[in-house]
Design an enzyme around this catalytic site. Structure first.
Site, PDB file in Angstrom:
ATOM      1  N   LYS A  14       0.835  -1.202   0.000  1.00 13.04           N
ATOM      2  CA  LYS A  14       0.000   0.000   0.000  1.00 13.04           C
ATOM      3  C   LYS A  14       0.878   1.264   0.000  1.00 13.04           C
ATOM      4  CE  LYS A  14      -3.850  -2.327   2.427  1.00 13.04           C
ATOM      5  NZ  LYS A  14      -4.669  -2.359   3.672  1.00 13.04           N
ATOM      6  N   TYR A  54     -12.492  -2.743  -2.368  1.00 15.27           N
ATOM      7  CA  TYR A  54     -13.008  -2.735  -0.987  1.00 15.27           C
ATOM      8  C   TYR A  54     -14.531  -2.687  -0.935  1.00 15.27           C
ATOM      9  CZ  TYR A  54      -8.371  -2.239   1.147  1.00 15.27           C
ATOM     10  OH  TYR A  54      -7.092  -2.458   1.591  1.00 15.27           O
ATOM     11  N   PHE A  62     -15.549   3.961   8.009  1.00 10.14           N
ATOM     12  CA  PHE A  62     -14.192   4.321   7.591  1.00 10.14           C
ATOM     13  C   PHE A  62     -13.966   4.146   6.092  1.00 10.14           C
ATOM     14  CE2 PHE A  62     -14.160  -0.087   9.197  1.00 10.14           C
ATOM     15  CZ  PHE A  62     -13.660  -0.779   8.093  1.00 10.14           C
ATOM     16  N   ARG A  97      -1.095 -14.445   4.736  1.00 16.15           N
ATOM     17  CA  ARG A  97      -1.849 -13.759   5.807  1.00 16.15           C
ATOM     18  C   ARG A  97      -1.090 -13.844   7.138  1.00 16.15           C
ATOM     19  NH1 ARG A  97      -6.469 -10.483   4.887  1.00 16.15           N
ATOM     20  NH2 ARG A  97      -7.197 -11.022   6.960  1.00 16.15           N
ATOM     21  N   ASN A 128      -1.862  -0.235   7.415  1.00 15.56           N
ATOM     22  CA  ASN A 128      -1.319  -1.561   7.714  1.00 15.56           C
ATOM     23  C   ASN A 128      -0.449  -2.133   6.604  1.00 15.56           C
ATOM     24  OD1 ASN A 128      -3.384  -2.200   6.001  1.00 15.56           O
ATOM     25  ND2 ASN A 128      -4.597  -3.347   7.483  1.00 15.56           N
ATOM     26  N   HIS A 131      -1.899  -5.360   1.674  1.00 14.67           N
ATOM     27  CA  HIS A 131      -3.134  -6.132   1.531  1.00 14.67           C
ATOM     28  C   HIS A 131      -2.736  -7.562   1.209  1.00 14.67           C
ATOM     29  CE1 HIS A 131      -7.053  -7.501   0.215  1.00 14.67           C
ATOM     30  NE2 HIS A 131      -6.429  -8.064  -0.813  1.00 14.67           N
ATOM     31  N   GLU A 142      -9.992 -10.688  -6.725  1.00 15.44           N
ATOM     32  CA  GLU A 142      -9.023  -9.598  -6.641  1.00 15.44           C
ATOM     33  C   GLU A 142      -7.952  -9.689  -7.732  1.00 15.44           C
ATOM     34  OE1 GLU A 142      -9.473  -9.204  -1.765  1.00 15.44           O
ATOM     35  OE2 GLU A 142      -7.603  -9.967  -2.618  1.00 15.44           O
TER      36      GLU A 142
HETATM   37  P1  DAT Z   1      -7.807  -7.239   5.858  1.00 16.15           P
HETATM   38  O1  DAT Z   1      -7.081  -6.134   5.110  1.00 16.15           O
HETATM   39  O2  DAT Z   1      -6.997  -7.748   7.008  1.00 16.15           O
HETATM   40  O3  DAT Z   1      -8.301  -8.343   4.944  1.00 16.15           O
HETATM   41  P2  DAT Z   1     -10.531  -6.196   5.918  1.00 16.15           P
HETATM   42  O4  DAT Z   1     -10.718  -6.798   4.551  1.00 16.15           O
HETATM   43  O5  DAT Z   1     -11.566  -6.478   6.945  1.00 16.15           O
HETATM   44  O6  DAT Z   1      -9.100  -6.582   6.531  1.00 16.15           O
HETATM   45  O7  DAT Z   1     -10.431  -4.608   5.800  1.00 16.15           O
HETATM   46  C1  DAT Z   1      -9.763  -4.020   4.712  1.00 16.15           C
HETATM   47  C2  DAT Z   1      -8.993  -2.813   5.212  1.00 16.15           C
HETATM   48  O8  DAT Z   1      -9.904  -1.888   5.829  1.00 16.15           O
HETATM   49  C3  DAT Z   1      -7.973  -3.121   6.287  1.00 16.15           C
HETATM   50  O9  DAT Z   1      -6.736  -3.538   5.751  1.00 16.15           O
HETATM   51  C4  DAT Z   1      -7.879  -1.821   7.035  1.00 16.15           C
HETATM   52  C5  DAT Z   1      -9.246  -1.238   6.920  1.00 16.15           C
HETATM   53  N1  DAT Z   1     -10.032  -1.474   8.136  1.00 16.15           N
HETATM   54  C6  DAT Z   1     -10.650  -2.620   8.516  1.00 16.15           C
HETATM   55  N2  DAT Z   1     -11.278  -2.474   9.700  1.00 16.15           N
HETATM   56  C7  DAT Z   1     -11.053  -1.191  10.079  1.00 16.15           C
HETATM   57  C8  DAT Z   1     -11.433  -0.399  11.217  1.00 16.15           C
HETATM   58  N3  DAT Z   1     -12.186  -0.925  12.201  1.00 16.15           N
HETATM   59  N4  DAT Z   1     -11.014   0.887  11.276  1.00 16.15           N
HETATM   60  C9  DAT Z   1     -10.269   1.417  10.281  1.00 16.15           C
HETATM   61  N5  DAT Z   1      -9.873   0.735   9.184  1.00 16.15           N
HETATM   62  C10 DAT Z   1     -10.254  -0.548   9.090  1.00 16.15           C
HETATM   63 MG    MG Z   2      -9.734  -8.325   3.435  1.00 10.97          MG
END
Ligand code: DAT
Ligand code: MG
Length: 173
Positions: A14, A54, A62, A97, A128, A131, A142
């Site tokens: 990212k 997303y 968010f 992961r 973070n 991805h 994806e």
């Molecule tokens: P991941 O990236 O671990 O698969 P996800 O698909 O649930 O997680 O979410 C995608 C992204 O969204 C994640 O990398 C960071 C952001 N995100 C997820 N939960 C969040 C939260 N509670 N507050 C802020 N950003 C969040």
């Molecule tokens: Mg995810």
């Protein structure tokens, strides 16, 4: 013991990973998964690509910040890009992961990529760093979203030929 079958997974470094010059560290860490890279490119993330990627989170509070973040909007123009990679190999999704760490970088294993390099901004954005696809269905969706068939080395998913109107193409002059 049976050998696990090959899987495919999408990794995105990212914009915060690009800005912090972490591409090398991340690729080195991911090498621990003993997978092979079958696609890699650097690209600018359009709003529509970000929203499609997303789309499962579009109702979250968010979401808008997340779309701006994956596009690199909070950073300078030179950081508004990502590196996208496709890894192939046994148990690829789980292995990547595990090396990536939990979604919330503050809760992630400190030795994981997210635990080592991630942070939560004062605005509450999870920076973070990478991805990683979360299951086989997501990985297929994806990879098809981010890569064209010809950008992948070897066969991955079924393809078809479509006729195109003769138009213009940009080539090196
Ligand atoms: P991941 O990236 O671990 O698969 P996800 O698909 O649930 O997680 O979410 C995608 C992204 O969204 C994640 O990398 C960071 C952001 N995100 C997820 N939960 C969040 C939260 N509670 N507050 C802020 N950003 C969040
Ligand atoms: Mg995810």
């Amino acid at each position: 013991m049976s050998t696990p079958k090959d899987e495919y997974t999408l990794v995105i470094v990212k914009p915060d990973g690009i800005k912090k010059s972490l591409t090398g560290n991340i690729l080195t860490k991911l090498a621990e998964a003993r997978l092979i890279i079958i696609g890699a490119k650097v690209l600018h993330v359009s709003k529509s690509l970000a929203e499609d990627h997303y789309r499962h989170l579009k109702d979250k509070p968010f979401f808008n910040d997340l779309i701006e973040y994956i596009q690199g909007k909070p950073y300078g123009e030179e950081y508004q890009r990502v590196m996208a990679l496709v890894y192939r190999g046994p148990d690829a999704i789980r292995r990547v992961r595990a090396l990536a760490g939990s979604t919330n970088p503050e809760e992630a294993d400190p030795v994981s990529i997210r635990g080592s390099y991630g942070r939560i901004t004062t605005k509450g954005v999870f920076e973070n760093v990478i991805h990683a696809s979360s299951d086989a269905k997501d990985a297929e969706r994806e990879i098809k979203l981010w890569f064209k068939p010809e950008e992948i080395v070897g066969d991955l998913f079924p393809v078809k030929k479509v006729k195109r109107e003769a138009g213009e193409e940009t080539v090196w002059s």
